[in-house]
Design a protein around this motif. Structure first.
Motif, short mmCIF file in Angstrom:
data_model
loop_
_atom_site.label_atom_id
_atom_site.label_comp_id
_atom_site.label_asym_id
_atom_site.label_seq_id
_atom_site.Cartn_x
_atom_site.Cartn_y
_atom_site.Cartn_z
N SER A 177 26.53 19.20 -9.43
CA SER A 177 26.98 20.60 -9.50
C SER A 177 25.88 21.51 -8.94
O SER A 177 25.25 22.28 -9.66
N PRO A 178 25.64 21.42 -7.61
CA PRO A 178 24.46 22.10 -7.04
C PRO A 178 24.74 23.52 -6.58
O PRO A 178 23.85 24.16 -6.02
N GLY A 179 25.97 24.02 -6.79
CA GLY A 179 26.28 25.38 -6.36
C GLY A 179 26.36 25.49 -4.83
O GLY A 179 26.72 24.52 -4.16
N VAL A 180 25.97 26.66 -4.32
CA VAL A 180 26.12 26.92 -2.88
C VAL A 180 24.77 27.09 -2.20
O VAL A 180 23.77 27.42 -2.84
N ASP A 181 24.77 26.87 -0.90
CA ASP A 181 23.64 27.25 -0.05
C ASP A 181 24.13 28.27 0.97
O ASP A 181 25.32 28.32 1.28
N MET A 182 23.20 29.07 1.47
CA MET A 182 23.55 30.10 2.46
C MET A 182 23.55 29.49 3.87
O MET A 182 22.65 28.72 4.20
N LYS A 183 24.52 29.89 4.68
CA LYS A 183 24.54 29.47 6.10
C LYS A 183 23.83 30.56 6.90
O LYS A 183 24.48 31.40 7.55
N TYR A 184 22.50 30.54 6.83
CA TYR A 184 21.71 31.59 7.46
C TYR A 184 22.00 31.70 8.96
O TYR A 184 21.99 32.77 9.54
N ASP A 185 22.26 30.53 9.58
CA ASP A 185 22.38 30.54 11.05
C ASP A 185 23.67 31.18 11.55
O ASP A 185 23.91 31.26 12.75
N THR A 186 24.52 31.68 10.64
CA THR A 186 25.74 32.35 11.09
C THR A 186 25.46 33.81 11.46
O THR A 186 26.32 34.51 11.97
N ILE A 187 24.25 34.30 11.13
CA ILE A 187 23.88 35.69 11.46
C ILE A 187 22.55 35.65 12.22
O ILE A 187 21.53 35.23 11.66
N ASP A 188 22.56 36.08 13.47
CA ASP A 188 21.33 36.04 14.29
C ASP A 188 20.21 36.83 13.60
O ASP A 188 20.45 37.95 13.14
N GLY A 235 23.20 24.26 -13.83
CA GLY A 235 23.79 25.60 -13.82
C GLY A 235 25.09 25.62 -14.60
O GLY A 235 25.28 24.84 -15.54
N ALA A 236 25.99 26.52 -14.19
CA ALA A 236 27.22 26.74 -14.94
C ALA A 236 28.03 25.44 -15.12
O ALA A 236 28.43 25.09 -16.24
N GLY A 237 28.25 24.72 -14.03
CA GLY A 237 29.06 23.50 -14.12
C GLY A 237 28.28 22.36 -14.77
O GLY A 237 28.77 21.69 -15.70
N GLY A 238 27.04 22.13 -14.30
CA GLY A 238 26.26 20.99 -14.77
C GLY A 238 25.91 21.07 -16.24
O GLY A 238 26.04 20.08 -16.98
N ALA A 239 25.48 22.26 -16.70
CA ALA A 239 25.10 22.40 -18.12
C ALA A 239 26.31 22.18 -19.01
O ALA A 239 26.23 21.49 -20.04
N THR A 240 27.46 22.73 -18.61
CA THR A 240 28.68 22.55 -19.41
C THR A 240 29.05 21.08 -19.48
O THR A 240 29.33 20.54 -20.56
N CYS A 241 29.04 20.43 -18.33
CA CYS A 241 29.48 19.03 -18.28
C CYS A 241 28.56 18.14 -19.13
O CYS A 241 29.03 17.31 -19.92
N ALA A 242 27.24 18.36 -18.97
CA ALA A 242 26.27 17.55 -19.73
C ALA A 242 26.51 17.70 -21.24
O ALA A 242 26.58 16.71 -21.99
N LYS A 243 26.65 18.94 -21.67
CA LYS A 243 26.82 19.21 -23.10
C LYS A 243 28.12 18.59 -23.63
O LYS A 243 28.15 18.00 -24.71
#
Ligand SMILES: Cc1cc2nc3c(=O)[nH]c(=O)nc-3n(C[C@H](O)[C@H](O)[C@H](O)COP(=O)(O)OP(=O)(O)OC[C@H]3O[C@@H](n4cnc5c(N)ncnc54)[C@H](O)[C@@H]3O)c2cc1C
Length: 429
Positions: A136-147, A43-51
């Protein structure tokens, strides 16, 4: 990014030595160096860094491991949701990029990183060795914070905080919504990806309604009492959407005003706060966030759920020879933005190249500008330059700021699109 003259000359020399080599020549040179960097996430970070690793030292072999064959940027995905850009405009392939820069791309999911053995383990079973690994995997959602919210529920009630299929789902739901309908967004608590993003989305959905469904409304249920560029957004909402009047197209309910969504019923698109139950026609729930799962699995996160790093090198404080950049890293005062991920990617690339050679690490600096649209012709931005103080990212006093109220909003909208074209070229071009 500042590179000391001596190191710049070294990097430039390395680039020069490779100039004129064919792609197969570059691949041959890779094999000769014996140094291999694996980048997890294209993604944004990983592609930039690789290049940039390949730019700074073409003798280093770089492999990017990324499950998707095409990457849709979250940045400008709100423009697709609002209907004035198409999904293919924000979607970028890896084929030409990989050939042009001599980067190997493996389309697979990384399921673990063995920092002791210096290996990355893929879902397919493939094991890849590295000298240094950049995550550089970005974010995951914390689904369990909302019932009631879950990955499965997000197919009916999309967060659309990863661009791709959910961007299209949300767009289609807005198109299918009758005039006079209610769009409800649950905005996440800090820290989260793209602090102004929810408010740009609310603005542009209101713009779409104003053009096509003028009796419809936008309600933001917020888990916060303040948000990024708030003065600029609310001034824009007053100008375009009657904000603050009885007839406003946008209503913002803060945390203090019972804004936090505690539970949802995805089947009937209802959001529950402590004292209220709101039935939406289109419900967009953006939950709290954490570093992408692989960061946690690989032991790169701390109790906060984010990854502590040395800001001079972006090397993890948990594991040697592993660097973490982008949204997953603890980078404050840098925001969780694509521009910051790009800036971190370049600094990390320079550090990785220096460390592989046993050289001093260059003194870094970083930059960020976040553009947002209130309408397609009304842009606002926040900008800042950062340098390193006592080994940490620090804001350079007087270097940035906000669009002044009553400023050149039309030009800012033009700059926003121009910024996008430039940054994706820098990442994926
Ligand atoms: C609606 C919205 C609007 C935004 N607007 C802007 C803006 O205007 N300007 C701006 O600067 N930023 C903006 N952003 C923020 C920006 O999108 C992120 O900050 C940026 O993408 C972060 O880069 P990253 O490399 O950390 O993560 P990403 O760009 O998300 O890349 C992560 C990659 O890692 C891959 N991955 C994850 N796990 C694994 C694994 N286990 N194995 C292999 N690969 C894996 C994913 O598939 C993904 O491709 C916006 C975000 C949103 C949601």
């Amino acid at each position: 990014m500042t590179i000391k003259r001596r190191q710049f000359i070294k990097a430039a020399g390395a680039v020069g030595a490779a100039t004129g080599l064919s792609l197969s020549g570059l691949r041959f040179a890779n094999a000769g160096s014996g140094k291999h960097v694996v980048v997890v996430g294209g993604g944004a970070g990983g592609a930039t860094c690789a290049k940039y690793i390949r730019h700074f030292d073409p003798s280093v072999e770089v492999t990017v491991i990324e499950p998707k064959t095409e990457f849709a940027t979250c940045f400008m995905s709100n423009w697709v949701i609002a209907g004035f850009k198409e999904q293919n405009w924000i979607t970028h392939g890896y084929g030409d990029w990989s050939r042009k820069h001599g980067i190997k791309v493996i389309h697979d999911l990384v399921v673990d990183i063995d920092a002791a053995k210096q290996t990355v383990i893929c879902k397919s079973g493939q094991v890849v060795n590295y000298d240094r690994c950049v995550v550089s995997p970005g974010v995951d959602m914390k689904y369990d914070t909302i019932d009631g919210y879950s990955e499965a529920a997000s197919h009916l009630v999309p967060h659309a905080w990863h661009a791709g299929p959910q961007t299209t789902v949300l767009r289609k739901q807005l198109e299918a919504m009758p005039d006079g309908g209610l769009f409800v967004m649950a905005a996440p608590p800090n820290p989260f990806r793209c602090p102004p993003g929810p408010y740009e989305r609310a603005s542009l959905v209101a713009h779409y309604f104003k053009q096509h469904k003028p009796r419809s409304k936008v309600l933001i249920l917020d888990s916060k009492d303040a948000f990024s560029k708030q003065g600029l957004f609310t001034a824009g909402w007053k100008q375009h959407y009657g904000f603050g009047t009885d007839d406003s197209m946008i209503e913002w309910r803060s945390k203090a005003n019972d804004g936090t969504v505690q539970a949802v019923n995805a089947d009937n698109r209802t959001a529950m706060t402590t004292f209220d139950e709101i039935k939406a026609d289109v419900l967009n729930v953006i939950p709290a966030q954490t570093a992408g799962h692989i960061a946690y699995k690989a032991g790169l996160t701390d109790a906060s759920g984010w990854c502590p790093v040395n800001h001079m090198t972006w090397e993890s404080k948990m594991h040697k020879n592993v660097h973490v950049i982008g949204d997953a890293a603890i980078a404050s005062p840098l925001p969780k933005s694509g521009y910051a991920a790009n800036s971190e990617g370049k600094v990390c690339a320079a550090a990785v190249v220096a460390m592989l050679k046993g050289n001093d690490v260059p003194t870094p600096s970083w930059v960020n500008t976040c553009y947002s649209l209130v309408t397609p012709d009304h842009g606002v931005s926040v900008a800042m330059v950062y340098d390193a103080k006592d080994g940490k990212v620090s804001k350079v006093k007087g270097s940035g700021g906000l669009t002044p109220v009553g400023g050149a909003y039309g030009l800012e909208a033009v700059y926003a699109e121009s910024w996008y074209l430039n940054i994706v070229d820098d990442m994926f071009g």
